[in-house]
Scaffold this active site. Structure first.
Site, PDB file in Angstrom:
ATOM      1  N   GLU A 283     -53.629  -0.691 -16.241  1.00  0.00           N
ATOM      2  CA  GLU A 283     -54.425   0.180 -17.523  1.00  0.00           C
ATOM      3  C   GLU A 283     -55.585  -0.389 -17.752  1.00  0.00           C
ATOM      4  O   GLU A 283     -55.691  -1.865 -17.767  1.00  0.00           O
ATOM      5  CB  GLU A 283     -53.333   0.250 -18.754  1.00  0.00           C
ATOM      6  CG  GLU A 283     -54.020   0.985 -19.629  1.00  0.00           C
ATOM      7  CD  GLU A 283     -53.208   1.073 -20.995  1.00  0.00           C
ATOM      8  OE1 GLU A 283     -53.303   1.670 -21.801  1.00  0.00           O
ATOM      9  OE2 GLU A 283     -52.165   0.160 -21.031  1.00  0.00           O
ATOM     10  N   LYS A 347     -52.977  10.187 -20.507  1.00  0.00           N
ATOM     11  CA  LYS A 347     -51.991  10.088 -21.041  1.00  0.00           C
ATOM     12  C   LYS A 347     -51.524  10.810 -22.117  1.00  0.00           C
ATOM     13  O   LYS A 347     -52.383  11.331 -22.908  1.00  0.00           O
ATOM     14  CB  LYS A 347     -52.228   8.342 -21.625  1.00  0.00           C
ATOM     15  CG  LYS A 347     -51.269   7.826 -22.647  1.00  0.00           C
ATOM     16  CD  LYS A 347     -51.443   6.443 -22.844  1.00  0.00           C
ATOM     17  CE  LYS A 347     -50.474   5.910 -23.701  1.00  0.00           C
ATOM     18  NZ  LYS A 347     -50.877   4.627 -24.611  1.00  0.00           N
ATOM     19  N   CYS A 404     -48.787   2.627 -20.405  1.00  0.00           N
ATOM     20  CA  CYS A 404     -48.561   1.462 -21.389  1.00  0.00           C
ATOM     21  C   CYS A 404     -46.951   2.103 -21.957  1.00  0.00           C
ATOM     22  O   CYS A 404     -46.360   1.896 -21.163  1.00  0.00           O
ATOM     23  CB  CYS A 404     -49.813   1.654 -22.682  1.00  0.00           C
ATOM     24  SG  CYS A 404     -49.456   0.482 -23.735  1.00  0.00           S
TER      25      CYS A 404
END
Length: 532
Positions: A283, A347, A404
């Site tokens: 990321e 995301k 994440c």
């Protein structure tokens, strides 16, 4: 001692509850001391005994709520203190808010535990049935904590069982929240040894808890008895660049950053090992919009060996209408050998205050010159929660993207309100993350442990690439087949384990069995109250 604990009042009662909760955090990763949760929950049971004794049903909720809130406050403070590290990365801008993260978050989230204890108090009775009432209350509270206000299921009580290879296998049927019910039933059972008024110690509940724990371990050991095969023709390379959250990670340093990634990606494999076919970067790989930088894409295509496909975290911008600001997404991109971006995942589950400011606070906070941790003007935008998460990657089975802390949410790999496409089932979960905000603390280790449980729940391998670590490849039974150290620059080469054919019970039915467990606990607690 149990009678003295039950007799405590006022601040002494709340202080004991806080200390008990904090001690229970030792059962969470990376410590894994299951007896600590047993001590913690037994004290909570005795405190609740004293709070409800002699009180009518309507007068129980308040004292039980305060006990649960104080217990949860202690549990979360001791388990999440490492969040303070993120406020020190840019201390000149965020140090003032450190108490809000380290104390304020546990203080507020403790309300869920208070609600759980209040629900349990409504069904509280003498004897073993109150353990079922507590399992009902805390199981429901943890589920709510994982869903209300975007959800924050970090260090859910079920992780006390969910970090042990044998015990975690139950998650393939009941999921994380089902493990929570089991953990409370097992760890709170010793409290019944000291029930007041009993002519002799009753070992029945403790024996039942021990049998349940042993049964879970034996069933888990049998489930992991065989190694999972590898997917043929696939060799992964996870690049861990160990880029710190400092001034070096700025757009003006783009060439140095890209060169570092390419150099790590092209290191020769160890003697006798296969050449990597797929490269994974973590990321926040780039401090700029790579999709709008054809020179960098060409540099990547030229720098990587022919035939290798790249999966990387990167910020992505959409094309705005005239007069509008472009929306920025935290994304995973698939980059083919010619430098073409062929697929992306945006995301969905953003980190409040980390990637965006909640809408009701956004205007007020920006009026004081405050912003989210990631310095994107206006913050990141969330992807479409109803869209398919599946990424098409040449040479790989269908890939489910998670970024994440999306990996801590059970069932998060499914698009909102939709089942998994049976005609194109996923073959792995890809999790790219940047835990560099938290340094060498329990945080990255807790993150890995929780991501690992998603592999067991879904029956899918997990490929996890972290900027500063811990990167890992995890098979669908939760075994870590390759793992990096933390805070080191390295590459991790590994085969891709195959998925479990047919999936798992949890993958098919989600939290349905967990709901059944709550109903069973409610029935057991209610039946005892009717007999009382």
């Amino acid at each position: 001692m149990p009678r003295r604990i039950a007799a405590s009042r006022g601040w002494r009662r709340l202080g004991l509850a806080w200390i008990a909760g904090a001690f229970g955090a030792l059962a969470m990763p990376p410590y894994g001391l299951l007896p600590a949760l047993a001590v913690s929950l037994c004290i909570a049971v005795w405190l609740t005994d004293g709070a409800v004794s002699g009180r009518s049903l309507g007068r129980r909720a308040g004292p039980a709520f305060l006990i649960g809130w104080a217990w949860g406050f202690g549990f979360l403070t001791a388990g999440l203190w490492w969040l303070g590290s993120a406020f020190l990365v840019e201390a000149d801008e965020f140090l003032w808010a450190l108490p809000l993260g380290v104390i304020g978050l546990p203080f507020g989230v403790g309300i869920f535990y208070g609600a759980g204890f209040s629900a349990a108090a409504a069904l509280w009775s003498e004897g073993p049935a109150r353990i079922a009432a507590l399992a009902l209350g805390l199981g429901g509270a943890e589920w709510l904590r994982g869903h209300v206000l975007t959800g924050f299921p970090w260090n859910v009580l079920g992780m006390a069982l969910g970090q042990n290879l044998w015990l975690m296998q139950a998650a393939a049927s009941v999921g994380l929240y089902g493990l929570t019910v089991l953990a409370v039933l097992i760890c709170a059972a010793p409290a019944t040894l000291f029930d007041a008024g009993s002519p002799r110690h009753s070992y029945g509940p403790l024996a039942a808890a021990a049998i349940l724990l042993v049964a879970l371990a034996l069933a888990g050991a049998d489930r992991v008895g065989q190694a999972d095969p590898a997917v043929s023709g696939v060799r992964l390379r996870l690049v861990q660049p160990n880029l710190q959250q400092d001034a070096k990670f700025r757009p003006e340093n783009r060439d140095d950053i890209v060169d570092r990634y390419i150099e790590l990606s092209d290191r020769p494999p160890e003697a006798g090992e296969a050449t990597p076919t797929h490269i994974v970067w973590p990321e926040s790989a780039f401090p700029f919009l790579i999709q709008r930088d054809p020179d960098t894409l060409a540099k990547i295509a030229a720098g990587l060996k022919p035939g290798r496909v790249l999966l990387t975290g990167a910020a992505r911008a959409d094309e705005p209408l005239p007069g509008e600001r472009p929306r920025i997404y935290n994304a995973i991109m698939v980059i083919e050998p010619d430098g073409t971006i062929t697929d992306t995942y945006d995301k969905v589950h953003l980190v409040p205050f980390g990637e965006y400011l909640p809408g009701f606070l956004d205007g007020a906070l920006r009026a004081f010159g405050l912003r989210q941790f990631v310095a994107i003007p206006g913050g990141f935008s969330a992807g479409n929660p109803a869209a398919q998460r599946i990424l098409t990657v040449p040479g790989l089975p269908p890939v489910v993207g998670t970024i994440c802390y999306e990996a801590i949410f059970p069932a998060a790999i499914r698009p909102l309100g939709q089942p998994i496409d049976a005609a194109r089932p996923p073959g792995l979960i890809l999790n790219v993350t940047n835990d560099g905000w938290f340094g060498d603390t329990p945080g990255p280790r807790q993150h890995l442990a929780q991501a690992r449980l998603r592999a067991v729940e879904e029956g899918l391998p997990m490929v996890r690439d972290a900027n500063t670590g811990i990167s890992a490849v995890i098979d669908p039974h939760g075994r870590i087949t390759a793992q990096s150290a933390i805070d080191v620059e390295t590459v991790l080469d590994a085969d891709l384990p195959a998925r479990i054919i047919g999936g798992t019970i949890y993958a098919r039915f989600g939290d349905l069995l967990f709901a059944g467990m709550l109903v069973a606990c409610a029935a057991a607690a209610t039946a005892r109250r009717k007999r009382a």
